[in-house]
Design a protein around this motif. Sequence first.
Motif, PDB file in Angstrom:
ATOM      1  N   MET A   1       0.822  -1.173   0.056  1.00 27.26           N
ATOM      2  CA  MET A   1      -0.122  -0.041   0.088  1.00 27.26           C
ATOM      3  C   MET A   1       0.858   1.202   0.028  1.00 27.26           C
ATOM      4  O   MET A   1       0.534   2.381  -0.876  1.00 27.26           O
ATOM      5  CB  MET A   1      -0.881  -0.014   1.162  1.00 27.26           C
ATOM      6  N   ALA A   2       2.085   1.256   0.606  1.00 29.39           N
ATOM      7  CA  ALA A   2       2.875   2.510   0.801  1.00 29.39           C
ATOM      8  C   ALA A   2       3.479   2.785  -0.519  1.00 29.39           C
ATOM      9  O   ALA A   2       3.383   3.949  -0.850  1.00 29.39           O
ATOM     10  CB  ALA A   2       4.079   2.084   1.934  1.00 29.39           C
ATOM     11  N   GLU A   3       3.698   1.708  -1.191  1.00 27.51           N
ATOM     12  CA  GLU A   3       4.289   1.965  -2.863  1.00 27.51           C
ATOM     13  C   GLU A   3       3.088   2.585  -3.741  1.00 27.51           C
ATOM     14  O   GLU A   3       3.600   3.427  -4.458  1.00 27.51           O
ATOM     15  CB  GLU A   3       4.606   0.766  -3.365  1.00 27.51           C
ATOM     16  N   ILE A   4       2.119   2.003  -3.311  1.00 30.56           N
ATOM     17  CA  ILE A   4       0.805   2.713  -4.413  1.00 30.56           C
ATOM     18  C   ILE A   4       0.626   4.269  -3.986  1.00 30.56           C
ATOM     19  O   ILE A   4       0.647   5.209  -4.820  1.00 30.56           O
ATOM     20  CB  ILE A   4      -0.341   2.071  -4.016  1.00 30.56           C
ATOM     21  N   LEU A   5       0.652   4.535  -2.582  1.00 28.16           N
ATOM     22  CA  LEU A   5       0.493   5.889  -2.191  1.00 28.16           C
ATOM     23  C   LEU A   5       1.835   6.809  -2.771  1.00 28.16           C
ATOM     24  O   LEU A   5       1.694   7.824  -3.174  1.00 28.16           O
ATOM     25  CB  LEU A   5       0.459   6.126  -0.733  1.00 28.16           C
ATOM     26  N   GLU A   6       2.981   6.306  -2.521  1.00 24.86           N
ATOM     27  CA  GLU A   6       4.107   7.069  -2.868  1.00 24.86           C
ATOM     28  C   GLU A   6       4.292   7.193  -4.355  1.00 24.86           C
ATOM     29  O   GLU A   6       4.500   8.356  -4.808  1.00 24.86           O
ATOM     30  CB  GLU A   6       5.520   6.046  -2.659  1.00 24.86           C
ATOM     31  N   SER A   7       3.499   6.233  -5.112  1.00 26.41           N
ATOM     32  CA  SER A   7       3.413   6.528  -6.684  1.00 26.41           C
ATOM     33  C   SER A   7       2.631   7.548  -6.937  1.00 26.41           C
ATOM     34  O   SER A   7       2.957   8.373  -8.133  1.00 26.41           O
ATOM     35  CB  SER A   7       3.415   5.050  -7.408  1.00 26.41           C
ATOM     36  N   ILE A   8       1.554   7.478  -6.219  1.00 28.71           N
ATOM     37  CA  ILE A   8       0.265   8.547  -6.624  1.00 28.71           C
ATOM     38  C   ILE A   8       0.879  10.078  -6.443  1.00 28.71           C
ATOM     39  O   ILE A   8       0.636  10.765  -7.101  1.00 28.71           O
ATOM     40  CB  ILE A   8      -0.860   8.197  -5.706  1.00 28.71           C
ATOM     41  N   MET A   9       1.713   9.983  -5.189  1.00 26.17           N
ATOM     42  CA  MET A   9       2.394  11.362  -4.776  1.00 26.17           C
ATOM     43  C   MET A   9       3.371  11.794  -5.980  1.00 26.17           C
ATOM     44  O   MET A   9       3.437  12.859  -6.454  1.00 26.17           O
ATOM     45  CB  MET A   9       3.070  11.236  -3.632  1.00 26.17           C
ATOM     46  N   LEU A  10       4.083  10.617  -6.493  1.00 26.94           N
ATOM     47  CA  LEU A  10       4.986  11.020  -7.732  1.00 26.94           C
ATOM     48  C   LEU A  10       4.404  11.393  -8.894  1.00 26.94           C
ATOM     49  O   LEU A  10       4.672  12.309  -9.668  1.00 26.94           O
ATOM     50  CB  LEU A  10       5.944   9.907  -7.836  1.00 26.94           C
ATOM     51  N   VAL A  11       3.292  10.724  -9.214  1.00 25.15           N
ATOM     52  CA  VAL A  11       2.433  10.966 -10.498  1.00 25.15           C
ATOM     53  C   VAL A  11       1.730  12.343 -10.325  1.00 25.15           C
ATOM     54  O   VAL A  11       2.001  13.319 -11.283  1.00 25.15           O
ATOM     55  CB  VAL A  11       1.565   9.813 -10.806  1.00 25.15           C
ATOM     56  N   CYS A  12       1.431  12.777  -9.210  1.00 28.11           N
ATOM     57  CA  CYS A  12       0.802  14.115  -9.025  1.00 28.11           C
ATOM     58  C   CYS A  12       1.865  15.238  -9.377  1.00 28.11           C
ATOM     59  O   CYS A  12       1.611  16.071 -10.013  1.00 28.11           O
ATOM     60  CB  CYS A  12       0.141  14.162  -7.652  1.00 28.11           C
ATOM     61  N   PHE A  13       3.049  14.765  -8.446  1.00 26.35           N
ATOM     62  CA  PHE A  13       4.144  15.860  -8.877  1.00 26.35           C
ATOM     63  C   PHE A  13       4.520  15.848 -10.298  1.00 26.35           C
ATOM     64  O   PHE A  13       4.831  17.019 -11.090  1.00 26.35           O
ATOM     65  CB  PHE A  13       5.280  15.484  -7.861  1.00 26.35           C
ATOM     66  N   GLY A  14       4.763  14.665 -10.904  1.00 26.74           N
ATOM     67  CA  GLY A  14       4.944  14.353 -12.354  1.00 26.74           C
ATOM     68  C   GLY A  14       4.184  15.080 -13.159  1.00 26.74           C
ATOM     69  O   GLY A  14       4.773  15.302 -14.486  1.00 26.74           O
ATOM     70  N   LEU A  15       2.751  15.081 -13.199  1.00 24.12           N
ATOM     71  CA  LEU A  15       2.280  15.684 -14.076  1.00 24.12           C
ATOM     72  C   LEU A  15       2.466  17.275 -14.459  1.00 24.12           C
ATOM     73  O   LEU A  15       2.176  17.687 -15.258  1.00 24.12           O
ATOM     74  CB  LEU A  15       0.549  15.327 -13.620  1.00 24.12           C
ATOM     75  N   SER A  16       2.900  17.855 -13.252  1.00 23.85           N
ATOM     76  CA  SER A  16       2.915  19.269 -13.500  1.00 23.85           C
ATOM     77  C   SER A  16       4.376  19.592 -14.175  1.00 23.85           C
ATOM     78  O   SER A  16       4.411  20.596 -14.774  1.00 23.85           O
ATOM     79  CB  SER A  16       3.036  20.049 -11.944  1.00 23.85           C
ATOM     80  N   TRP A  17       5.348  18.824 -14.172  1.00 26.43           N
ATOM     81  CA  TRP A  17       6.487  19.003 -14.908  1.00 26.43           C
ATOM     82  C   TRP A  17       6.385  19.185 -16.372  1.00 26.43           C
ATOM     83  O   TRP A  17       6.895  20.096 -17.032  1.00 26.43           O
ATOM     84  CB  TRP A  17       7.661  18.090 -14.710  1.00 26.43           C
ATOM     85  N   PRO A  18       5.741  18.319 -17.012  1.00 26.72           N
ATOM     86  CA  PRO A  18       5.564  18.630 -18.594  1.00 26.72           C
ATOM     87  C   PRO A  18       4.998  19.789 -18.985  1.00 26.72           C
ATOM     88  O   PRO A  18       5.077  20.670 -19.943  1.00 26.72           O
ATOM     89  CB  PRO A  18       4.779  17.299 -19.255  1.00 26.72           C
ATOM     90  N   ILE A  19       4.139  20.046 -17.966  1.00 30.51           N
ATOM     91  CA  ILE A  19       3.150  21.604 -18.465  1.00 30.51           C
ATOM     92  C   ILE A  19       4.110  22.502 -18.166  1.00 30.51           C
ATOM     93  O   ILE A  19       4.099  23.645 -18.897  1.00 30.51           O
ATOM     94  CB  ILE A  19       2.108  21.689 -17.461  1.00 30.51           C
ATOM     95  N   SER A  20       5.032  22.441 -16.924  1.00 30.85           N
ATOM     96  CA  SER A  20       5.917  23.606 -16.870  1.00 30.85           C
ATOM     97  C   SER A  20       7.053  23.593 -17.803  1.00 30.85           C
ATOM     98  O   SER A  20       7.384  24.779 -18.404  1.00 30.85           O
ATOM     99  CB  SER A  20       6.848  23.181 -15.521  1.00 30.85           C
ATOM    100  N   VAL A  21       7.325  22.310 -18.497  1.00 29.98           N
ATOM    101  CA  VAL A  21       8.408  22.425 -19.505  1.00 29.98           C
ATOM    102  C   VAL A  21       8.097  23.173 -20.923  1.00 29.98           C
ATOM    103  O   VAL A  21       8.416  24.046 -21.434  1.00 29.98           O
ATOM    104  CB  VAL A  21       8.887  21.149 -19.898  1.00 29.98           C
ATOM    105  N   ALA A  22       6.636  22.892 -20.988  1.00 35.38           N
ATOM    106  CA  ALA A  22       5.937  23.354 -22.455  1.00 35.38           C
ATOM    107  C   ALA A  22       5.853  25.191 -22.104  1.00 35.38           C
ATOM    108  O   ALA A  22       6.127  25.666 -23.052  1.00 35.38           O
ATOM    109  CB  ALA A  22       4.547  22.765 -22.477  1.00 35.38           C
ATOM    110  N   LYS A  23       5.183  25.476 -21.000  1.00 36.91           N
ATOM    111  CA  LYS A  23       4.988  26.833 -20.674  1.00 36.91           C
ATOM    112  C   LYS A  23       6.496  27.566 -20.783  1.00 36.91           C
ATOM    113  O   LYS A  23       6.672  28.660 -21.387  1.00 36.91           O
ATOM    114  CB  LYS A  23       4.454  26.872 -19.052  1.00 36.91           C
ATOM    115  N   ASN A  24       7.611  27.036 -20.307  1.00 42.82           N
ATOM    116  CA  ASN A  24       8.768  27.463 -20.188  1.00 42.82           C
ATOM    117  C   ASN A  24       9.334  27.661 -21.731  1.00 42.82           C
ATOM    118  O   ASN A  24      10.335  28.578 -22.063  1.00 42.82           O
ATOM    119  CB  ASN A  24       9.795  27.172 -19.274  1.00 42.82           C
ATOM    120  N   ILE A  25       9.332  26.615 -22.564  1.00 44.87           N
ATOM    121  CA  ILE A  25       9.543  26.585 -23.792  1.00 44.87           C
ATOM    122  C   ILE A  25       9.048  27.856 -24.440  1.00 44.87           C
ATOM    123  O   ILE A  25       9.538  28.489 -25.532  1.00 44.87           O
ATOM    124  CB  ILE A  25       9.342  25.268 -24.598  1.00 44.87           C
TER     125      ILE A  25
END
Length: 109
Positions: A1-25
């Motif tokens: 269960m801990a790995e699932i929660l950790e991966s959800i946290m990482l996915v939530c953070f991770g979804l913002s980075w491609p948006i940030s990259v596109a905005k900065n480009i």
Amino acid sequence: MAEILESIMLVCFGLSWPISVAKNIKARSAKNMSFRFILLIIAGYVAGITAKLCTHSINYVLAVYVLNLAIVSVNMAVYFVNKRYDRNGKPELAAEAAEKDAPARQEAV
């Protein structure tokens, strides 16, 4: 269960980075980017990857850490490209802006 929660946290953070990259480009400027912040995020992901390797917890969560690290690293590369645009005065953007303003100036004459 801990790995699932950790991966959800990482996915939530991770979804913002491609948006940030596109905005900065698109912005072509490093004025609203923080190099220290990017380094801090990279350090966090490296620490997470190191923790997974030290505890021999090599699973799908490690893959999410690596993917996020790669995307944030792209953002760091964009930072340096944008810094160069800022240093050089972005002449290609000035030409584009002049072209867009040309019809407005012609109407004013």
